[in-house]
Scaffold this motif. Structure first.
Motif, PDB file in Angstrom:
ATOM      1  N   ASN A  24      -4.621   4.592  22.438  1.00 40.36           N
ATOM      2  CA  ASN A  24      -5.772   4.163  21.648  1.00 40.36           C
ATOM      3  C   ASN A  24      -6.463   3.053  22.429  1.00 40.36           C
ATOM      4  N   HIS A  48      -9.854  -2.508   4.280  1.00 41.59           N
ATOM      5  CA  HIS A  48      -9.578  -1.661   3.117  1.00 41.59           C
ATOM      6  C   HIS A  48     -10.708  -1.805   2.106  1.00 41.59           C
ATOM      7  N   ILE A 106      -4.727   7.322  12.075  1.00 39.04           N
ATOM      8  CA  ILE A 106      -6.053   6.816  12.476  1.00 39.04           C
ATOM      9  C   ILE A 106      -6.811   7.940  13.185  1.00 39.04           C
ATOM     10  N   THR A 135     -17.163  -0.828  16.545  1.00 39.62           N
ATOM     11  CA  THR A 135     -16.583   0.062  15.519  1.00 39.62           C
ATOM     12  C   THR A 135     -15.620  -0.739  14.651  1.00 39.62           C
ATOM     13  N   THR A 182      -7.028   6.397   8.062  1.00 37.72           N
ATOM     14  CA  THR A 182      -8.009   5.389   8.473  1.00 37.72           C
ATOM     15  C   THR A 182      -9.041   6.057   9.366  1.00 37.72           C
ATOM     16  N   VAL A 195       2.634   0.976   4.117  1.00 31.86           N
ATOM     17  CA  VAL A 195       3.498  -0.184   4.367  1.00 31.86           C
ATOM     18  C   VAL A 195       2.844  -1.382   3.668  1.00 31.86           C
ATOM     19  N   ALA A 251      -8.378   0.885  21.507  1.00 32.45           N
ATOM     20  CA  ALA A 251      -8.462  -0.385  20.771  1.00 32.45           C
ATOM     21  C   ALA A 251      -7.098  -1.056  20.631  1.00 32.45           C
ATOM     22  N   ALA A 263      -6.593  -6.003   6.468  1.00 33.86           N
ATOM     23  CA  ALA A 263      -5.142  -6.099   6.272  1.00 33.86           C
ATOM     24  C   ALA A 263      -4.377  -5.299   7.314  1.00 33.86           C
ATOM     25  N   PRO A 264      -3.729  -5.999   8.238  1.00 31.83           N
ATOM     26  CA  PRO A 264      -2.769  -5.330   9.110  1.00 31.83           C
ATOM     27  C   PRO A 264      -1.431  -5.237   8.391  1.00 31.83           C
ATOM     28  N   SER A 265      -0.460  -4.590   8.977  1.00 30.54           N
ATOM     29  CA  SER A 265       0.874  -4.573   8.393  1.00 30.54           C
ATOM     30  C   SER A 265       1.415  -6.007   8.346  1.00 30.54           C
ATOM     31  N   GLY A 310       0.725  -4.693   3.499  1.00 28.76           N
ATOM     32  CA  GLY A 310      -0.328  -5.274   4.316  1.00 28.76           C
ATOM     33  C   GLY A 310      -0.441  -6.763   4.057  1.00 28.76           C
ATOM     34  N   VAL A 345     -12.234   5.443  12.069  1.00 27.59           N
ATOM     35  CA  VAL A 345     -12.943   4.475  12.910  1.00 27.59           C
ATOM     36  C   VAL A 345     -14.428   4.805  12.816  1.00 27.59           C
ATOM     37  N   THR A 351       0.878  -1.170   0.000  1.00 28.70           N
ATOM     38  CA  THR A 351       0.000   0.000   0.000  1.00 28.70           C
ATOM     39  C   THR A 351       0.918   1.223   0.000  1.00 28.70           C
ATOM     40  N   LEU A 368      -5.843   8.672  16.808  1.00 24.15           N
ATOM     41  CA  LEU A 368      -5.459   7.496  17.586  1.00 24.15           C
ATOM     42  C   LEU A 368      -4.073   6.992  17.202  1.00 24.15           C
TER      43      LEU A 368
HETATM   44  O1  TXA Z   1      -1.181   1.996   6.875  1.00 21.70           O
HETATM   45  C1  TXA Z   1      -1.832   1.164   7.491  1.00 21.70           C
HETATM   46  O2  TXA Z   1      -2.780   1.469   8.235  1.00 21.70           O
HETATM   47  C2  TXA Z   1      -1.443  -0.315   7.287  1.00 21.70           C
HETATM   48  C3  TXA Z   1      -1.748  -0.692   5.845  1.00 21.70           C
HETATM   49  C4  TXA Z   1      -1.551  -2.158   5.574  1.00 21.70           C
HETATM   50  O3  TXA Z   1      -3.036  -0.274   5.516  1.00 21.70           O
HETATM   51  N1  TXA Z   1      -2.142  -1.144   8.204  1.00 21.70           N
HETATM   52  C5  TXA Z   1      -1.865  -1.156   9.540  1.00 21.70           C
HETATM   53  O4  TXA Z   1      -2.602  -2.072  10.268  1.00 21.70           O
HETATM   54  O5  TXA Z   1      -1.036  -0.438  10.046  1.00 21.70           O
HETATM   55  P1  TXA Z   1      -2.212  -2.556  11.742  1.00 21.70           P
HETATM   56  O6  TXA Z   1      -3.007  -3.761  12.006  1.00 21.70           O
HETATM   57  O7  TXA Z   1      -0.756  -2.742  11.832  1.00 21.70           O
HETATM   58  O8  TXA Z   1      -2.766  -1.461  12.671  1.00 21.70           O
HETATM   59  C6  TXA Z   1      -4.146  -1.470  12.968  1.00 21.70           C
HETATM   60  C7  TXA Z   1      -4.417  -0.647  14.172  1.00 21.70           C
HETATM   61  C8  TXA Z   1      -4.693  -1.452  15.433  1.00 21.70           C
HETATM   62  O9  TXA Z   1      -3.528  -1.846  16.086  1.00 21.70           O
HETATM   63  C9  TXA Z   1      -5.502  -0.465  16.241  1.00 21.70           C
HETATM   64  O10 TXA Z   1      -4.614   0.380  16.912  1.00 21.70           O
HETATM   65  C10 TXA Z   1      -6.231   0.333  15.169  1.00 21.70           C
HETATM   66  O11 TXA Z   1      -5.649   0.039  13.950  1.00 21.70           O
HETATM   67  N2  TXA Z   1      -7.652  -0.061  15.100  1.00 21.70           N
HETATM   68  C11 TXA Z   1      -8.229  -1.051  14.393  1.00 21.70           C
HETATM   69  N3  TXA Z   1      -9.543  -1.118  14.628  1.00 21.70           N
HETATM   70  C12 TXA Z   1      -9.828  -0.125  15.507  1.00 21.70           C
HETATM   71  C13 TXA Z   1     -11.009   0.329  16.144  1.00 21.70           C
HETATM   72  N4  TXA Z   1     -12.191  -0.249  15.936  1.00 21.70           N
HETATM   73  N5  TXA Z   1     -10.919   1.385  16.988  1.00 21.70           N
HETATM   74  C14 TXA Z   1      -9.722   1.982  17.196  1.00 21.70           C
HETATM   75  N6  TXA Z   1      -8.567   1.603  16.633  1.00 21.70           N
HETATM   76  C15 TXA Z   1      -8.608   0.551  15.801  1.00 21.70           C
END
Ligand code: TXA
Ligand code: MG
Length: 329
Positions: free
Chosen positions: A219, A65, A180, A114, A95, A34, A221, A138-140, A36, A97, A31, A195
């Motif tokens: 955050n 996504h 976020i 959420t 991103t 980073v 979450a 998709a997380p990192s 995903g 929420v 992306t 966040l």
């Molecule tokens: O740039 C990015 O956001 C990358 C690319 C792949 O899109 N993705 C990413 O995902 O960084 P990840 O899983 O590493 O981080 C997701 C974070 C969670 O750790 C949490 O802090 C936040 O997003 N998150 C997810 N759902 C949430 C919710 N319902 N409320 C608050 N925070 C949330």
């Protein structure tokens, strides 16, 4: 620097990746932030594979996504405040929420009501969304707790055996994860909240909204079980942070990362940017940390970025990476 190949020449790979997604597999995909690790967001079993490949605890929710606003409508309710932001900053590294719809299984949101949603702009991720015609959780694409990947080789080295396919789109542009944001209609204090700092800066959003944004200390979450937050984004080598070069001990034998290029760099001195450009620094941050981590030095010292704009995202990641051993020098 590795670049994205012509998208047409990747048509067969994109088709294959979309097929894997539709059949419940997991695909690493670049992306603009980073790499995903993507799965069909509607498919609980497919999403479970992401958690298992990353060693990620189920209490840490994923980002979904989407390709367009129709797809958004399938996964979340767009409140009026968030809509303004989405229309301005999507597609991009932001991103939101939002209130989730029932179509999204609990495993994606860690049981919350959420869901975090993003409309990315990277051509390869967009092509995968379009071809699979599914929202992608998709997380990192890194093992939980390690630095996020910004090159396909980062994913290959750590998760190569655990994923069904890696789409190689060259280096990620921003190099740090998305910002976020949560709107006053959903946040717990009726204010806009950031966040996680990221490529869309606090200043940019505040200017657009003509409103102040609140930054909570944590955050809600994000996983807070002992030992989890501490190890986020960490290299294996001990990392300490500094502000001014005078803080570096005279006999220091480890590796040093300066923010900008020093006038007369010594052996074992590195820098995030030639001339103090924050975008360049963010782009290089994770990749340089990975390279230096592989040198198995006793210690890495890294200089903090200026505390504004993208510097807030860089310093946030550095703080987390150093948190384990954050003692003064
Ligand atoms: O740039 C990015 O956001 C990358 C690319 C792949 O899109 N993705 C990413 O995902 O960084 P990840 O899983 O590493 O981080 C997701 C974070 C969670 O750790 C949490 O802090 C936040 O997003 N998150 C997810 N759902 C949430 C919710 N319902 N409320 C608050 N925070 C949330
Ligand atoms: Mg992550």
């Amino acid at each position: 620097m590795s670049r994205l190949k012509n998208l047409n020449s990747m048509f067969n790979e994109i088709k294959k990746a979309a097929e894997i997604i539709k059949q419940g597999g997991i695909v690493a995909v670049p992306t603009e932030t980073v790499y995903g690790l993507a799965a069909n967001a509607f498919d609980e079993n497919a999403v479970r594979k992401i958690f298992s490949a990353k060693g990620r605890p189920f209490i840490d929710p994923l980002i979904v996504h989407i390709e367009n606003f129709d797809m958004l409508n399938e996964v979340a309710h767009l409140d009026t405040s968030s809509k303004k932001i989405a229309e301005k900053f999507w597609p991009g590294a932001l991103t939101l929420v939002l209130k989730k719809k029932n179509s999204i299984p609990d495993i994606v949101t860690a049981g919350k009501d959420t869901v975090a949603v993003r409309m990315p702009k990277h051509p390869l991720m967009k092509a995968l969304l379009k071809e699979s015609d599914l929202p992608l959780a998709a997380p990192s694409a890194n093992p939980f707790g390690y630095i996020s990947p910004t090159k396909a080789s980062h994913v290959e080295n750590q998760l190569g055996q655990k994923v069904d396919m890696i789409l190689d789109g060259g280096d990620c542009d921003s190099g740090v994860e998305s910002t976020i944001l949560i709107s006053p209609e959903i946040s717990d204090n009726g204010l806009w909240q950031i966040l996680r700092f990221g490529p869309v800066t606090k200043e940019d959003i505040e200017y657009f909204l003509n409103d102040r944004i609140f930054v909570p200390q944590k955050n809600p979450a994000h996983p807070v079980a002992p030992g989890m937050l501490d190890t986020h984004y960490s290299p294996d080598t001990k990392l300490f942070l500094f502000d001014a070069a005078e803080e570096i001990p005279a006999n220091f034998a480890g590796l040093t990362i300066h923010f900008s290029r020093p006038k007369t760099p010594q052996n074992n001195e590195y820098w995030l940017t030639e001339n103090g450009d924050l975008k360049e620094a963010a782009h290089n941050l994770f990749s340089l940390l990975r390279t230096l981590d592989s040198k198995k030095s006793s210690m890495i010292l890294c200089q903090r970025a200026p505390d504004y704009g993208l510097g807030l995202a860089i310093n946030d990641r550095l703080k987390r990476a150093a948190q384990k051993l954050n003692m003064p020098l």
